[in-house]
Design a protein around this motif. Structure first.
Motif, PDB file in Angstrom:
ATOM      1  N   TYR A  74       0.811  -1.218   0.000  1.00 63.45           N
ATOM      2  CA  TYR A  74       0.000   0.000   0.000  1.00 63.45           C
ATOM      3  C   TYR A  74       0.847   1.272   0.000  1.00 63.45           C
ATOM      4  O   TYR A  74       0.326   2.374  -0.215  1.00 63.45           O
ATOM      5  CB  TYR A  74      -0.964   0.020   1.201  1.00 63.45           C
ATOM      6  CG  TYR A  74      -0.299   0.050   2.561  1.00 63.45           C
ATOM      7  CD1 TYR A  74       0.146   1.234   3.126  1.00 63.45           C
ATOM      8  CD2 TYR A  74      -0.126  -1.125   3.293  1.00 63.45           C
ATOM      9  CE1 TYR A  74       0.758   1.255   4.367  1.00 63.45           C
ATOM     10  CE2 TYR A  74       0.481  -1.121   4.535  1.00 63.45           C
ATOM     11  CZ  TYR A  74       0.919   0.072   5.068  1.00 63.45           C
ATOM     12  OH  TYR A  74       1.521   0.099   6.302  1.00 63.45           O
ATOM     13  N   VAL A  75       2.145   1.165   0.246  1.00 67.31           N
ATOM     14  CA  VAL A  75       3.003   2.349   0.347  1.00 67.31           C
ATOM     15  C   VAL A  75       3.397   2.822  -1.051  1.00 67.31           C
ATOM     16  O   VAL A  75       4.229   2.218  -1.721  1.00 67.31           O
ATOM     17  CB  VAL A  75       4.260   2.059   1.184  1.00 67.31           C
ATOM     18  CG1 VAL A  75       5.158   3.298   1.233  1.00 67.31           C
ATOM     19  CG2 VAL A  75       3.883   1.633   2.598  1.00 67.31           C
ATOM     20  N   VAL A  76       2.783   3.920  -1.487  1.00 64.72           N
ATOM     21  CA  VAL A  76       3.072   4.465  -2.817  1.00 64.72           C
ATOM     22  C   VAL A  76       3.531   5.917  -2.737  1.00 64.72           C
ATOM     23  O   VAL A  76       3.702   6.584  -3.752  1.00 64.72           O
ATOM     24  CB  VAL A  76       1.837   4.349  -3.739  1.00 64.72           C
ATOM     25  CG1 VAL A  76       1.595   2.895  -4.120  1.00 64.72           C
ATOM     26  CG2 VAL A  76       0.591   4.944  -3.083  1.00 64.72           C
ATOM     27  N   GLY A  77       3.732   6.403  -1.515  1.00 63.53           N
ATOM     28  CA  GLY A  77       4.225   7.761  -1.329  1.00 63.53           C
ATOM     29  C   GLY A  77       4.791   7.923   0.060  1.00 63.53           C
ATOM     30  O   GLY A  77       4.433   7.180   0.981  1.00 63.53           O
ATOM     31  N   CYS A  78       5.678   8.878   0.219  1.00 59.32           N
ATOM     32  CA  CYS A  78       6.200   9.208   1.548  1.00 59.32           C
ATOM     33  C   CYS A  78       6.664  10.659   1.534  1.00 59.32           C
ATOM     34  O   CYS A  78       6.935  11.235   0.475  1.00 59.32           O
ATOM     35  CB  CYS A  78       7.319   8.259   1.961  1.00 59.32           C
ATOM     36  SG  CYS A  78       8.744   8.229   0.854  1.00 59.32           S
ATOM     37  N   ALA A  79       6.735  11.242   2.717  1.00 62.97           N
ATOM     38  CA  ALA A  79       7.131  12.644   2.828  1.00 62.97           C
ATOM     39  C   ALA A  79       7.956  12.840   4.083  1.00 62.97           C
ATOM     40  O   ALA A  79       7.579  12.357   5.160  1.00 62.97           O
ATOM     41  CB  ALA A  79       5.890  13.541   2.875  1.00 62.97           C
ATOM     42  N   TRP A  80       9.056  13.560   3.937  1.00 68.75           N
ATOM     43  CA  TRP A  80       9.900  13.831   5.106  1.00 68.75           C
ATOM     44  C   TRP A  80      10.896  14.926   4.778  1.00 68.75           C
ATOM     45  O   TRP A  80      11.478  14.945   3.702  1.00 68.75           O
ATOM     46  CB  TRP A  80      10.640  12.566   5.541  1.00 68.75           C
ATOM     47  CG  TRP A  80      11.212  12.671   6.929  1.00 68.75           C
ATOM     48  CD1 TRP A  80      12.524  12.797   7.272  1.00 68.75           C
ATOM     49  CD2 TRP A  80      10.471  12.681   8.141  1.00 68.75           C
ATOM     50  NE1 TRP A  80      12.640  12.880   8.644  1.00 68.75           N
ATOM     51  CE2 TRP A  80      11.407  12.810   9.203  1.00 68.75           C
ATOM     52  CE3 TRP A  80       9.113  12.592   8.453  1.00 68.75           C
ATOM     53  CZ2 TRP A  80      11.015  12.864  10.543  1.00 68.75           C
ATOM     54  CZ3 TRP A  80       8.723  12.630   9.770  1.00 68.75           C
ATOM     55  CH2 TRP A  80       9.663  12.766  10.804  1.00 68.75           C
ATOM     56  N   GLU A  81      11.058  15.861   5.710  1.00 63.89           N
ATOM     57  CA  GLU A  81      12.067  16.916   5.626  1.00 63.89           C
ATOM     58  C   GLU A  81      12.023  17.666   4.297  1.00 63.89           C
ATOM     59  O   GLU A  81      13.044  17.874   3.637  1.00 63.89           O
ATOM     60  CB  GLU A  81      13.467  16.325   5.875  1.00 63.89           C
ATOM     61  CG  GLU A  81      13.623  15.772   7.289  1.00 63.89           C
ATOM     62  CD  GLU A  81      15.011  15.219   7.552  1.00 63.89           C
ATOM     63  OE1 GLU A  81      15.768  15.017   6.572  1.00 63.89           O
ATOM     64  OE2 GLU A  81      15.331  14.997   8.735  1.00 63.89           O
ATOM     65  N   GLY A  82      10.825  18.059   3.902  1.00 62.33           N
ATOM     66  CA  GLY A  82      10.679  18.878   2.705  1.00 62.33           C
ATOM     67  C   GLY A  82      10.773  18.133   1.393  1.00 62.33           C
ATOM     68  O   GLY A  82      10.915  18.741   0.329  1.00 62.33           O
ATOM     69  N   LYS A  83      10.669  16.807   1.435  1.00 58.76           N
ATOM     70  CA  LYS A  83      10.735  16.027   0.197  1.00 58.76           C
ATOM     71  C   LYS A  83       9.568  15.052   0.127  1.00 58.76           C
ATOM     72  O   LYS A  83       9.260  14.374   1.099  1.00 58.76           O
ATOM     73  CB  LYS A  83      12.055  15.254   0.126  1.00 58.76           C
ATOM     74  CG  LYS A  83      12.241  14.493  -1.185  1.00 58.76           C
ATOM     75  CD  LYS A  83      13.521  13.669  -1.165  1.00 58.76           C
ATOM     76  CE  LYS A  83      13.667  12.872  -2.458  1.00 58.76           C
ATOM     77  NZ  LYS A  83      14.783  11.906  -2.401  1.00 58.76           N
ATOM     78  N   GLU A  91       3.085   2.731 -12.556  1.00 56.45           N
ATOM     79  CA  GLU A  91       3.628   1.712 -11.663  1.00 56.45           C
ATOM     80  C   GLU A  91       2.736   1.539 -10.437  1.00 56.45           C
ATOM     81  O   GLU A  91       2.575   0.438  -9.908  1.00 56.45           O
ATOM     82  CB  GLU A  91       5.045   2.097 -11.230  1.00 56.45           C
ATOM     83  CG  GLU A  91       6.020   2.211 -12.385  1.00 56.45           C
ATOM     84  CD  GLU A  91       6.232   0.865 -13.065  1.00 56.45           C
ATOM     85  OE1 GLU A  91       6.838  -0.026 -12.442  1.00 56.45           O
ATOM     86  OE2 GLU A  91       5.775   0.705 -14.225  1.00 56.45           O
ATOM     87  N   TYR A  92       2.165   2.626  -9.983  1.00 52.64           N
ATOM     88  CA  TYR A  92       1.210   2.639  -8.870  1.00 52.64           C
ATOM     89  C   TYR A  92       0.080   1.634  -9.122  1.00 52.64           C
ATOM     90  O   TYR A  92      -0.342   0.898  -8.227  1.00 52.64           O
ATOM     91  CB  TYR A  92       0.706   4.076  -8.756  1.00 52.64           C
ATOM     92  CG  TYR A  92      -0.524   4.386  -7.958  1.00 52.64           C
ATOM     93  CD1 TYR A  92      -0.412   4.887  -6.655  1.00 52.64           C
ATOM     94  CD2 TYR A  92      -1.800   4.290  -8.524  1.00 52.64           C
ATOM     95  CE1 TYR A  92      -1.545   5.253  -5.942  1.00 52.64           C
ATOM     96  CE2 TYR A  92      -2.926   4.653  -7.809  1.00 52.64           C
ATOM     97  CZ  TYR A  92      -2.797   5.128  -6.524  1.00 52.64           C
ATOM     98  OH  TYR A  92      -3.918   5.498  -5.803  1.00 52.64           O
TER      99      TYR A  92
END
Length: 211
Positions: A74-83, A91-92
């Protein structure tokens, strides 16, 4: 990766040539930027956001694993420290969880990750944020709809324990339902306080629900 779009708030990088879809990502971020920043009362981002679109599912799996997190379908995105990192739509759709999603569903994932960026602006230490508030706000503000029924009348010990919460039938659905209920129960100022401080939310839990 090459840069394809840039403004004062974010830059989009990609290694795929589907420029039509990338324009839509740019537009979706532009259209939702002010609304989400206003919700968190963020006037200015601490730094411009880099949005990186990954065009290979196997590379994406390695990317997630190398971040120290076991890959989950289920992990198709992530966000951390301005990215923000997201898997390209083509592909999703190869994942089991998202194989039937529309492109609009995909765009909501990008907005979901931007919500995390703004949340991190008001609380950079995400260890102080309970999981269901972080994901509940992201799914709520991205208007991601969940059709599964999930009861939310659990002991608070279950709700505030990550492993127990993730064992619920549909944790993202439960997280959104909890946030939607909180929005009706508390002031916006209180909601932002709880978004910053899981311990305060835990201590106020019975007061909020009148128990």
């Amino acid at each position: 990766m090459k840069q394809i779009y840039k403004n004062e708030f974010f830059t989009i990088f990609t290694d795929t040539e589907n420029l039509n879809n990338q324009q839509k990502i740019f537009d979706a971020l532009n259209d939702n930027l002010a609304r989400i920043m206003s919700f968190f009362e963020v006037e200015k981002l601490s730094k411009a956001i880099s949005v990186c679109i990954h065009s290979d599912l196997e590379e994406w799996k390695n990317f997630i694993t190398n971040r120290g997190t076991p890959y989950q379908d289920y992990v198709v995105g992530c966000a951390w420290e301005g990215k923000i990192d997201v898997l390209a739509f083509e592909e999703y759709q190869k994942t089991q969880m998202h194989k039937d999603d529309s492109f609009d569903d995909f765009l909501k994932v990008v907005i979901h990750e931007f919500v995390h960026i703004c949340h991190q602006e008001i609380q950079p230490d995400f260890s102080k944020v309970t999981w269901f508030i972080g994901e509940g706000l992201a799914t709520y503000l991205a208007d991601q709809r969940y059709n599964e029924e999930e009861e939310i009348d659990f002991p608070k010990e279950t709700l505030f324990d990550f492993r127990q919460f993730m064992n619920l039938h549909s944790p993202y659905c439960a997280a959104q339902k909890l946030v939607r209920a909180l929005v009706k129960k508390v002031t916006h100022k209180e909601l932002l306080e709880y978004a910053r401080d899981a311990e305060k939310l835990y201590m106020d839990w019975e007061k909020i629900w009148g128990r």
